[in-house]
Design a protein around this motif. Structure first.
Motif, PDB file in Angstrom:
ATOM      1  N   ARG A 123       5.913   2.585 -25.684  1.00  0.00           N
ATOM      2  CA  ARG A 123       5.146   3.583 -24.563  1.00  0.00           C
ATOM      3  C   ARG A 123       4.567   2.671 -23.611  1.00  0.00           C
ATOM      4  O   ARG A 123       4.449   2.750 -22.348  1.00  0.00           O
ATOM      5  N   LEU A 166      -2.810   5.000 -16.434  1.00  0.00           N
ATOM      6  CA  LEU A 166      -1.427   5.969 -16.887  1.00  0.00           C
ATOM      7  C   LEU A 166      -1.786   6.387 -18.416  1.00  0.00           C
ATOM      8  O   LEU A 166      -1.367   7.644 -18.542  1.00  0.00           O
ATOM      9  N   LYS A 167      -2.389   5.497 -19.164  1.00  0.00           N
ATOM     10  CA  LYS A 167      -2.695   5.894 -20.469  1.00  0.00           C
ATOM     11  C   LYS A 167      -3.846   7.109 -20.380  1.00  0.00           C
ATOM     12  O   LYS A 167      -3.539   7.819 -21.197  1.00  0.00           O
ATOM     13  N   HIS A 179      -2.134  10.164 -19.635  1.00  0.00           N
ATOM     14  CA  HIS A 179      -1.407  10.902 -20.575  1.00  0.00           C
ATOM     15  C   HIS A 179      -2.194  11.632 -21.547  1.00  0.00           C
ATOM     16  O   HIS A 179      -1.846  12.574 -21.945  1.00  0.00           O
ATOM     17  N   TRP A 182       4.930   2.389 -19.511  1.00  0.00           N
ATOM     18  CA  TRP A 182       3.907   2.535 -18.378  1.00  0.00           C
ATOM     19  C   TRP A 182       3.990   1.381 -17.541  1.00  0.00           C
ATOM     20  O   TRP A 182       3.625   1.731 -16.267  1.00  0.00           O
ATOM     21  N   ARG A 202      -3.480  14.602 -19.870  1.00  0.00           N
ATOM     22  CA  ARG A 202      -2.594  15.703 -20.034  1.00  0.00           C
ATOM     23  C   ARG A 202      -2.137  16.305 -21.392  1.00  0.00           C
ATOM     24  O   ARG A 202      -2.287  17.602 -21.390  1.00  0.00           O
ATOM     25  N   MET A 203      -2.225  15.487 -22.204  1.00  0.00           N
ATOM     26  CA  MET A 203      -2.105  16.200 -23.580  1.00  0.00           C
ATOM     27  C   MET A 203      -3.451  16.815 -23.960  1.00  0.00           C
ATOM     28  O   MET A 203      -3.106  18.296 -24.500  1.00  0.00           O
ATOM     29  N   GLN A 238       6.492   2.019 -15.025  1.00  0.00           N
ATOM     30  CA  GLN A 238       6.296   3.236 -14.168  1.00  0.00           C
ATOM     31  C   GLN A 238       5.203   2.496 -13.068  1.00  0.00           C
ATOM     32  O   GLN A 238       4.958   2.860 -11.992  1.00  0.00           O
TER      33      GLN A 238
END
Length: 91
Positions: free
Chosen positions: A43, A69-70, A73, A47, A76-77, A50
């Motif tokens: 993961r 980014l983490k 993430h 990232w 978003r979850m 990305q």
């Protein structure tokens, strides 16, 4: 047991039983970290690629970008979880 024809609620319960059974055998924090190390590394690598596809960012900037980014993430979850709870409440 094929689960493709089962309702989503039953598939979820089957997955929960499997996950709880698997993690019941892992008793120490070190063992849990070791069991998830490959996924965590993959993961993080995703990232990093990305955030810096050309590999030109200095380590400090890359770390900051990966951290953002983490955070995105997990936000978003959390959003998806809230939406799912709201959907269940509405029905």
């Amino acid at each position: 047991m094929p689960t493709t024809n089962l309702p989503a609620s039953q598939r979820s319960l089957i997955a929960s039983v499997a996950a709880n059974t698997r993690w019941s055998r892992v008793n120490s924090p070190e063992a849990r970290r070791a069991a998830t190390a490959a996924a965590s590394a993959a993961r993080r690598s995703k990232w990093e690629k990305q955030a810096d596809p050309d590999g030109v960012l200095p380590p400090e900037e890359l770390e900051a970008a990966v951290s953002r980014l983490k955070s995105a993430h997990f936000s978003r979850m959390a959003l998806r979880s809230a939406q799912a709870r709201a959907g269940r409440k509405a029905s």
